[in-house]
Design a protein around this motif. Structure first.
Motif, short mmCIF file in Angstrom:
data_model
loop_
_atom_site.label_atom_id
_atom_site.label_comp_id
_atom_site.label_asym_id
_atom_site.label_seq_id
_atom_site.Cartn_x
_atom_site.Cartn_y
_atom_site.Cartn_z
N ALA A 70 0.86 -1.19 0.00
CA ALA A 70 0.00 0.00 0.00
C ALA A 70 0.89 1.24 0.00
O ALA A 70 1.69 1.42 0.92
N ASN A 71 0.76 2.05 -1.03
CA ASN A 71 1.52 3.30 -1.11
C ASN A 71 0.56 4.45 -0.81
O ASN A 71 -0.24 4.84 -1.65
N TRP A 72 0.64 4.94 0.43
CA TRP A 72 -0.31 5.99 0.85
C TRP A 72 0.05 7.37 0.29
O TRP A 72 -0.72 8.32 0.45
N LYS A 73 1.24 7.47 -0.30
CA LYS A 73 1.71 8.76 -0.84
C LYS A 73 1.60 9.84 0.25
O LYS A 73 1.80 9.55 1.42
N MET A 74 1.23 11.07 -0.09
CA MET A 74 1.18 12.14 0.93
C MET A 74 -0.24 12.29 1.46
O MET A 74 -0.86 13.35 1.39
N GLY B 99 12.55 5.04 -6.61
CA GLY B 99 12.41 5.27 -8.04
C GLY B 99 10.97 5.37 -8.52
O GLY B 99 10.69 5.15 -9.71
N HIS B 100 10.05 5.69 -7.61
CA HIS B 100 8.65 5.88 -8.06
C HIS B 100 8.62 7.00 -9.10
O HIS B 100 9.35 7.98 -8.98
N SER B 101 7.76 6.87 -10.08
CA SER B 101 7.75 7.87 -11.16
C SER B 101 7.42 9.27 -10.65
O SER B 101 7.87 10.27 -11.22
N TYR C 226 6.56 -3.10 -11.56
CA TYR C 226 6.33 -2.57 -12.90
C TYR C 226 5.13 -1.64 -12.82
O TYR C 226 4.01 -2.07 -12.57
N GLU C 227 5.38 -0.35 -13.01
CA GLU C 227 4.32 0.66 -12.90
C GLU C 227 4.35 1.57 -14.13
O GLU C 227 5.09 2.57 -14.14
N PRO C 228 3.57 1.26 -15.15
CA PRO C 228 3.53 2.16 -16.31
C PRO C 228 3.08 3.54 -15.85
O PRO C 228 2.06 3.65 -15.16
N ALA D 172 -0.43 4.64 -16.32
CA ALA D 172 -1.49 3.89 -15.63
C ALA D 172 -1.67 4.35 -14.19
O ALA D 172 -2.62 3.95 -13.51
N ILE D 173 -0.74 5.17 -13.70
CA ILE D 173 -0.79 5.58 -12.29
C ILE D 173 -1.83 6.68 -12.08
O ILE D 173 -1.74 7.76 -12.68
N GLY D 174 -2.81 6.38 -11.25
CA GLY D 174 -3.84 7.36 -10.89
C GLY D 174 -4.77 7.76 -12.04
O GLY D 174 -5.48 8.75 -11.94
N THR D 175 -4.77 7.00 -13.11
CA THR D 175 -5.57 7.38 -14.29
C THR D 175 -6.80 6.52 -14.50
O THR D 175 -7.70 6.89 -15.25
N GLY E 236 1.87 -2.30 -10.54
CA GLY E 236 1.18 -1.16 -9.95
C GLY E 236 0.67 -0.21 -11.01
O GLY E 236 1.27 -0.06 -12.08
N GLY E 237 -0.44 0.45 -10.71
CA GLY E 237 -1.06 1.41 -11.63
C GLY E 237 -2.53 1.15 -11.75
O GLY E 237 -2.94 0.19 -12.41
N SER E 238 -3.34 1.97 -11.02
CA SER E 238 -4.81 1.87 -11.06
C SER E 238 -5.34 0.48 -10.70
O SER E 238 -6.31 0.02 -11.29
N VAL E 239 -4.69 -0.16 -9.73
CA VAL E 239 -5.21 -1.45 -9.27
C VAL E 239 -6.42 -1.19 -8.37
O VAL E 239 -6.38 -0.32 -7.49
N VAL F 20 0.97 -6.76 -5.95
CA VAL F 20 0.53 -5.46 -6.46
C VAL F 20 1.04 -4.31 -5.58
O VAL F 20 1.26 -4.47 -4.38
N LEU F 21 1.22 -3.17 -6.23
CA LEU F 21 1.54 -1.93 -5.52
C LEU F 21 0.33 -1.02 -5.74
O LEU F 21 -0.02 -0.70 -6.88
N VAL F 22 -0.32 -0.66 -4.64
CA VAL F 22 -1.62 0.01 -4.74
C VAL F 22 -1.54 1.42 -4.18
O VAL F 22 -1.11 1.61 -3.04
N GLY F 23 -1.97 2.41 -4.95
CA GLY F 23 -2.00 3.78 -4.50
C GLY F 23 -3.36 4.15 -3.94
O GLY F 23 -3.71 3.77 -2.81
N SER F 24 -4.19 4.83 -4.74
CA SER F 24 -5.43 5.38 -4.19
C SER F 24 -6.36 4.35 -3.56
O SER F 24 -6.98 4.63 -2.54
N ALA F 25 -6.42 3.14 -4.12
CA ALA F 25 -7.32 2.13 -3.54
C ALA F 25 -6.79 1.59 -2.21
O ALA F 25 -7.47 0.79 -1.55
P1 PGA Z 1 -2.57 4.21 -8.13
O1 PGA Z 1 -1.03 4.47 -7.72
O2 PGA Z 1 -2.92 2.85 -7.61
O3 PGA Z 1 -3.33 5.32 -7.48
O4 PGA Z 1 -2.61 4.24 -9.62
C1 PGA Z 1 -0.06 3.45 -7.80
C2 PGA Z 1 1.28 3.99 -7.42
O5 PGA Z 1 1.57 5.17 -7.71
O6 PGA Z 1 2.09 3.29 -6.80
#
Ligand code: PGA
Length: 249
Positions: free
Chosen positions: A10-14, A99-101, A169-171, A174-177, A209-212, A229-234
């Motif tokens: 889980a990547n809670w970001k900021m 190395g997160h994008s 692998y995080e295109p 696909a991140i947050g889109t 990872g990317g919009s999972v 999986v690497l999960v951001g917003s979810a």
């Molecule tokens: P997302 O983010 O699940 O919100 O697309 C993934 C990430 O940035 O690691």
């Protein structure tokens, strides 16, 4: 059944202050305990301000760990605002995303810079989760495979410890889109990453990872070659993160 132990990160970001962040950590902790023993790992990467308190919340819970979202390449020094891998480890972290994008783009992090961070993280005893991924432009130019090859070759330090490494692998597109590669394209890239890693390719955990979301996680994780999986917003809501993580079983 995956050959490698799967992992949901889980990547809670900021996002997350003391009260809300710890409530989320506690809820996930309860879900892990209710379903214990898990056959996969769960890692929560809160903002650095919560590393210690979240570590205390999950202390002693099997399969559950805390990670950082970045670290500096030095152990200490005159680097205002930065946090070292040794400090993260001191606060109870076992993993760190590197190395997160969002860092490559907003903070100008280069592959060479990331390689130094991986070395520092592993030296401090952390497992580095190295993010690689092509941009939409790379994809349109049909150069996704070569971009990932370069990122891997240049971001992995010469003395990398493969046992303390996970590749995500995080295109970037696909991140947050809400948009994702097809399961076939994800599988193709994972295979490619394994081949670039050579001998270590079979034992290294490679996650997507990317919009999972809970809706698409079963499809992604239906492939045994995807190690998690690497999960951001979810991941900002315990139930939705759990509805994803449980497909790692
Ligand atoms: P997302 O983010 O699940 O919100 O697309 C993934 C990430 O940035 O690691």
């Amino acid at each position: 059944m995956s050959k490698r132990r799967r992992i949901a990160v889980a990547n809670w970001k900021m996002y997350g202050k003391l009260t809300s962040g710890l409530a989320l950590a506690r809820r996930i902790c309860t879900l892990v305990e209710e379903n214990s023993p898990l056959s996969y790992d769960v890692v929560l990467c809160p903002p650095a301000t919560l590393t210690w308190s979240a570590s205390e919340v999950i202390d002693g819970v099997y399969s559950l760990s805390i990670g950082g979202q970045d670290c500096h390449y030095e152990s200490y020094g005159p680097y205002t605002g930065d946090i070292s891998a040794a400090m993260l480890s001191d606060l109870g972290a076992k993993f760190v995303i590197l190395g997160h994008s969002e860092r490559r783009i907003a903070h100008g992090e280069t592959n060479a810079f990331i390689a130094r961070k991986i070395e520092a993280a592993q030296f401090a005893g952390l497992t580095a989760i190295l993010c690689v991924g092509e941009t939409a432009e790379d994809l349109n130019k049909d150069s996704a495979l070569s971009v990932i090859t370069t990122q891997l070759k240049e971001s992995l330090p010469a003395k990398v410890r493969m046992s303390q490494l996970i590749i995500a692998y995080e295109p970037v597109w696909a991140i947050g889109t809400g948009i994702q590669p097809s399961p076939e394209d994800i599988a193709k890239m994972h295979k490619h990453i394994r081949s670039v890693l050579g001998e270590s390719g079979e034992t290294t955990r490679i996650i997507y990872g990317g919009s999972v979301t809970p809706a698409n996680a079963p499809l992604i994780l239906a492939n045994d070659d995807i190690d998690g999986v690497l999960v951001g917003s979810a991941s900002l809501e315990a139930e939705s993160f759990w509805a994803i993580a449980e497909h790692c079983a």
